[in-house]
Design an enzyme around this catalytic site. Structure first.
Site, PDB file in Angstrom:
ATOM      1  CG  HIS A  26      -1.835  -1.120   1.321  1.00 30.97           C
ATOM      2  ND1 HIS A  26      -1.545  -2.462   1.617  1.00 30.97           N
ATOM      3  CD2 HIS A  26      -3.004  -1.179   1.098  1.00 30.97           C
ATOM      4  CE1 HIS A  26      -2.442  -3.158   1.679  1.00 30.97           C
ATOM      5  NE2 HIS A  26      -3.496  -2.513   1.471  1.00 30.97           N
ATOM      6  CG  HIS A 261      -5.971   2.012  -0.481  1.00 34.12           C
ATOM      7  ND1 HIS A 261      -5.772   0.961   0.259  1.00 34.12           N
ATOM      8  CD2 HIS A 261      -6.594   3.082   0.463  1.00 34.12           C
ATOM      9  CE1 HIS A 261      -6.293   1.071   1.409  1.00 34.12           C
ATOM     10  NE2 HIS A 261      -6.658   1.881   1.822  1.00 34.12           N
ATOM     11  CD  GLU A 414     -19.354  -6.654  25.299  1.00 32.73           C
ATOM     12  OE1 GLU A 414     -20.495  -6.758  26.112  1.00 32.73           O
ATOM     13  OE2 GLU A 414     -19.396  -5.786  24.327  1.00 32.73           O
ATOM     14  CG  HIS A 476     -27.698 -13.789  27.173  1.00 33.13           C
ATOM     15  ND1 HIS A 476     -28.240 -13.274  26.130  1.00 33.13           N
ATOM     16  CD2 HIS A 476     -26.866 -12.556  27.944  1.00 33.13           C
ATOM     17  CE1 HIS A 476     -28.042 -11.846  26.151  1.00 33.13           C
ATOM     18  NE2 HIS A 476     -27.557 -11.531  27.545  1.00 33.13           N
TER      19      HIS A 476
END
Length: 667
Positions: A26, A261, A414, A476
């Protein structure tokens, strides 16, 4: 005097030539951010290329890690042990210049930045570590912890959700020594970003509580320099410097397009770029005057020598603090740790509590904190459930960051939590741990993987480990999570069956220096298992004989966590039928697999039928029981009901274990 243009063009030359030689990479970001690098690395960054681990160095993170040739060029030019031949071997096997920067592989690389957004999030951890250590160790006239964390990042980092999580916390924590440079070039691999990224990024960061410096000309080193000075002039907020740039700047036909890029310029365009920039010479050639101007070794050595003089005076004035600071920055265990942890383990074994392993974990933290003052704990908004706090912990408070602390309320973040923990661990001086439900390890997964890849040692406290979650239901109830975590190379996963195994798991996690640890803990109470001293010692080996067969050994049951109790019950039921079964507790497959063959065969004898039992997917256990063995587990999602009913309904019971053992015995 060498001009800023010449300094920036040295970066462009090395970047485009390195990518061209590899025919991969890149070049656009390094060519577009060259002047920003000139301003930061040439005028502000305090570092010593001769000692990349100097503890009070400024930290630099290239969050847009695909632009790695920018960092490699800077490390080479400023004098790190990264010779030109390594830049010529960019992206080649065993070179020091891999496709994305890798911590521990290339001198001067502070963190592994591949997946976008994690670099800036790691840097939040760096800046938090600096803030907390300075509050704990600095004294009047002795700012021994005093450095900045600088980050380069692009549109991709801004789009990834983790940057929102971590940068929001950075603003809340008022991390004023965090300075980020946004490479606002409007291009990603797919093209111009206005079709999919129209956020008002400056307003977003202002809403986070950042100091935002807008519309800086990223191709004017003086303008960037002024922005850095403005960022340093305030001490209330982190700073985002928004730099308008042209990707691939200098390339006459590809600058400002996605073509530059993620692909080489091509031989003809490299030649055209050299002509357009007025650069003479062959590939990788940098004029000697430019090399001399870039060399940072002399300035870096002076900066480090000044700090070492300050630290020597600090040692004379505060010898105990200085000794503790040095110990923690070296990552060494406290002198009292071994004896203290050993005595605490004996107490746990003698007490024999029947409690949930999440509670056993909290008890272990409480017992170990006096011997691990570098602990900095936390939880993603679940502290009362994860039980990650201890008596006497001091929560970090945004209104009193100067007072420090050792417990972090991460909020429902998280992924951000795990990446910030990585930054804390990489910085040094702390042993971070963070908690959430095992189900939500999915959100944090990529940062966990990066910790394992970097061989650093954060600790993850994952509670509510099975369908024992009960009424919360299948959303869960983790089924596949423990097994898939075990599949991450270099991640030590512990699923203990009681307080004793939980304490040993914490000890092993603390003592690991080159791997992270995941503790998989129950919501429900689990019975204490009696053991001899030798068995307690064997827990560290990951798998051991918990209860030997009565009479002739006919089968082995391997179990973890809450299912160890089922295995013990099944063993007793089988004994009544005259069938001798050994119960093996295997809290850590990672540790067990590292044992020598003789030990592993002594625990799991060859030729003896095996059954594994765990309240999760069954496929993982085939490597231990074989195709002729049996596994009692769950290969479907759970149900919403009280835990005992769910276990019964899904067939994770002692009678099912008995049936499985009978099924593998010879006819």
């Amino acid at each position: 005097m060498v001009s800023d243009v010449a300094l920036a063009n040295a970066i462009r030359v090395l970047a485009m030539d390195g990518v061209q030689a590899a025919n991969s990479g890149h070049p656009g970001a390094p060519m577009g951010m060259a002047e920003i690098a000139v301003a930061l690395w040439g005028r502000h960054l305090r570092h010593n290329p001769a000692d990349p681990k100097w503890v009070n160095r400024d930290r630099f993170v290239l969050s847009n890690g695909h632009g790695s040739m920018l960092l490699y060029a800077l490390l080479h030019l400023t004098g790190y042990d990264l010779p030109l031949d390594e830049l010529k071997r960019f992206r080649q096997l065993h070179s020091k210049t891999p496709g994305h920067p890798e911590y521990g592989h290339t001198p001067g690389v502070e963190t592994t930045t591949g997946p976008l957004g994690q670099g800036i999030s790691n840097a939040v951890g760096f800046a938090l570590a600096e803030k907390l250590l300075s509050a704990e160790f600095n004294r009047e006239q002795f700012p021994i912890v005093d450095h900045y964390s600088y980050v380069f990042l692009g549109d991709g980092c801004m789009m990834e959700g983790i940057s929102h999580e971590a940068c929001s916390l950075a603003g809340t924590w008022k991390l004023s020594k965090l300075i980020a440079f946004y490479d606002d070039n409007g291009i990603s691999i797919d093209g111009h970003v206005e079709g999919w990224f129209t956020d008002d990024t400056p307003k977003r960061f202002e809403a986070y509580g950042w100091n935002v410096i807008r519309e800086v000309d990223g191709h004017n080193a003086d303008a960037v320099d002024r922005a850095i000075q403005a960022a340093k002039s305030q001490n209330e907020k982190p700073t985002l410097i928004c730099c308008k740039t042209v990707i691939g700047n200098g390339s006459p036909n590809k600058a400002g397009t996605h073509d530059v890029h993620g692909a080489p310029l091509g031989k003809d365009e490299v030649a055209a770029t050299r002509a357009a920039l007025g650069i003479a010479g062959s590939a990788f050639e940098v004029p000697e005057a430019v090399r001399i101007a870039w060399d940072g070794r002399e300035v870096g050595a002076r900066a480090q020598a000044e700090w070492e003089k300050l630290f020597a005076e600090y040692q004379r004035s505060y010898p105990e603090l200085a000794s503790e600071f040095e110990r923690r920055m070296k990552g060494e265990l406290h002198p009292a740790y071994v004896e203290g942890a050993g005595a605490a383990l004996q107490e746990v074994a003698a007490k024999g509590e029947a409690v949930a392993t999440r509670k056993s974990s909290q008890n272990a933290i409480q017992a170990l904190v006096p011997f691990v003052p570098e602990f900095v704990g936390g939880s993603a908004d679940l502290a009362p459930s994860n039980l990650t706090q201890w008596k006497g912990c001091r929560a970090i408070r945004p209104e009193a960051m100067g007072e420090g602390g050792n417990y972090i309320h991460y909020g429902v973040r998280e992924f951000g939590m795990a990446a910030i923990m990585n930054g804390l661990a990489l910085h040094g001086g702390f042993r971070p741990y963070g908690g959430t439900f095992l189900m939500f390890s999915e959100y944090a997964r990529n940062a966990i993987r990066m910790a394992a890849l970097m061989r650093i040692n954060p600790i993850y406290v994952f509670t509510h480990d099975s369908v024992g979650v009960g009424e919360d239901g299948p959303t869960h109830q983790p089924i596949e999570q423990t097994a898939t975590l075990r599949m991450v190379p270099n991640l030590d996963v512990w699923r203990p069956c009681d307080s004793v195994e939980t304490f040993v798991a914490w000890q092993c996690a603390i003592e690991h220096t080159c791997s992270p640890t995941a503790l998989i803990l129950s919501r429900q109470n689990l019975p204490h298992q009696g053991r001899s001293a030798g068995q307690i010692d064997a827990i560290r080996r990951g798998g051991y004989v918990l209860k030997e067969a009565v009479g002739e050994l006919q089968a082995v049951i391997v179990a973890t966590g809450s299912e160890v109790a089922l295995a013990i019950s099944a063993q007793e039921m089988l004994a009544q039928k005259g069938i001798g079964v050994r119960v093996v507790s295997m809290p850590s497959c990672f540790a067990f697999d590292r044992q020598d063959k003789e030990y592993r065969d002594s625990v799991l004898p060859r030729g003896v039928p095996r059954v594994a039992v765990e309240a999760g997917v069954t496929g993982f256990w085939r490597q231990y029981v074989g195709l002729d063995g049996a596994v009692v587990g769950i290969d479907r999602f759970g149900e919403s009901a009280p835990a005992s009913q769910v276990f019964e309904y899904l067939g994770v019971t002692d009678t099912k274990v008995v049936d499985a053992v009978l099924s593998v015995l010879p006819a």
